[in-house]
Design an enzyme around this catalytic site. Structure first.
Site, PDB file in Angstrom:
ATOM      1  N   GLU A  86      -2.120   1.918  -1.994  1.00 16.73           N
ATOM      2  CA  GLU A  86      -1.355   1.575  -2.754  1.00 16.73           C
ATOM      3  C   GLU A  86      -0.114   1.164  -3.361  1.00 16.73           C
ATOM      4  OE1 GLU A  86       0.610   4.694  -7.005  1.00 16.73           O
ATOM      5  OE2 GLU A  86      -0.871   5.765  -5.034  1.00 16.73           O
ATOM      6  N   LYS A 120      -4.450   7.384  -8.847  1.00 14.19           N
ATOM      7  CA  LYS A 120      -4.699   9.204  -9.222  1.00 14.19           C
ATOM      8  C   LYS A 120      -6.327   9.484  -9.858  1.00 14.19           C
ATOM      9  CE  LYS A 120      -1.028  11.511  -9.107  1.00 14.19           C
ATOM     10  NZ  LYS A 120      -1.176  11.391  -7.843  1.00 14.19           N
TER      11      LYS A 120
END
Length: 351
Positions: free
Chosen positions: A163, A179
């Site tokens: 990420e 997410k």
């Protein structure tokens, strides 16, 4: 060439101190250095914006901010790596305790205190020998966009994060929140794409990241360039989006860090309220996990969010994992998701 370390409780604003250190040692001007490796803990990120910093770190020898400035040259040869022996894992809370924390977040959402909170658990194990080979295996996990190690006296951190917390090249700044998680099977991909809960959780964080970048962006330049793209990390599918903006001229490094730290995908929304809930719920601090690790140079910045991250002190190895909680979260499903995220990390350490 130079090293900087800051621990929670030390004087000064960590964002400003880091920027001053990098300027003083030419990391933000180029010549004669090529840049600096930088580590920022979750607590340091919270401190930068005046938020709740959470419980004490279980690995206090690991600094909350560390930076090492490098110049170009021939690297020193790597010393011979010794043997490594890992003991049994001990979690900081039971599965039932984790599930209760998820339930308490749902109650807070129902009261209107927050929209979403990321709940993170911790586990540690004693070890004997040289941890470096095991940490290298962690950094080599498939799908790690931010794969690296950083160390100091009595501590080391290994990261296998997919990420992006913040990337800057020229005036363009980018964040890529992740997410939504499912097993890396064809069925898992379809379930993730069809899940209203996972998509709602994801879109909340994308909106938060849009707001974060807006603090330092040219008005009207913030845009979502990719939404809910499903990508693989080790044995999991994860949903990722990309938010970009044009940074305002004259924005300082400290201002950039305050805009995005700590990362919204590991705090929740609203961010300050979520940090207060995290401090209330999590019995053990996040240490270097859920913070940032990457590279800062004169012509670019690239910081990964330290999910899938391991810390080692002189006696124990520490891991963290969790997930975002919404009103529709199933407590036991959240416990299983955290375990799934830890699986590849623990396997790399045990090999």
């Amino acid at each position: 060439m130079a090293r900087f370390e800051w621990h929670q409780g030390d004087p000064g604003d960590p964002a400003v101190l880091l920027e001053e250190f990098l300027h003083r040692n030419a990391a933000l001007s180029g010549h004669p250095v090529c840049g600096a490796a930088v580590l920022i803990s979750a607590a340091a990120g919270a401190a930068m914006i005046g938020g709740a910093t959470g419980a004490p770190s279980p690995a206090p020898t690991v600094p909350d901010v560390a930076a090492v400035v490098y110049r170009a040259g021939t690297p020193e040869p790597i010393a011979t790596l010794g043997n490594w022996e890992l003991g049994p894992w001990r979690a900081s809370w039971t599965p039932a305790g984790h599930a209760r924390a998820v339930g308490r977040v749902r109650e807070a959402i129902a009261r209107g205190d927050v929209y979403q909170v990321n709940v993170v658990g911790h586990a540690s194990a004693e070890y004997a020998g040289d941890p470096r080979r095991a940490l290298q295996r962690v950094a080599a996990i498939q799908g790690a966009r931010y794969a690296g190690l950083m160390s100091g006296a009595g501590w080391a951190v290994a990261c296998a994060s997919p990420e992006t917390l913040l990337e800057q090249r020229g005036r363009r700044i980018v964040t890529r929140p992740i997410k939504g998680t499912a097993p890396a099977t064809p069925e898992g991909r379809e379930v993730l794409l069809a899940s209203a809960k996972e998509r709602a959780e994801h879109v909340m964080i994308v909106d938060l990241e849009r707001n974060d970048l807006a603090h330092v962006a040219v008005t009207g330049s913030v845009k979502v360039t990719e939404l809910f793209a499903v990508r693989r990390w080790a044995g999991l599918w994860q949903a990722e989006s990309e938010v970009e903006a044009q940074v305002r001229p004259g924005t300082s490094l400290a201002e950039l860090l305050r805009a995005v730290c700590p990362g919204g995908s590991v705090t929740g929304a609203p961010k300050l309220a979520a940090l207060s809930e995290i401090e209330r719920l999590e019995p053990v601090g996040r240490g270097p996990a859920m913070g940032a690790l990457g590279w800062i140079a004169a012509d670019y910045l690239d910081l990964g969010l330290t999910i899938r991250t391991v810390a080692v002190d002189e006696h124990r190895v520490h891991v963290w994992a969790g997930g975002g909680i919404t009103i529709d979260s199933d407590p036991w499903a959240e416990v299983a998701e955290a375990d799934a995220k830890l699986g590849p990390v623990k396997a790399a350490l045990a090999t």
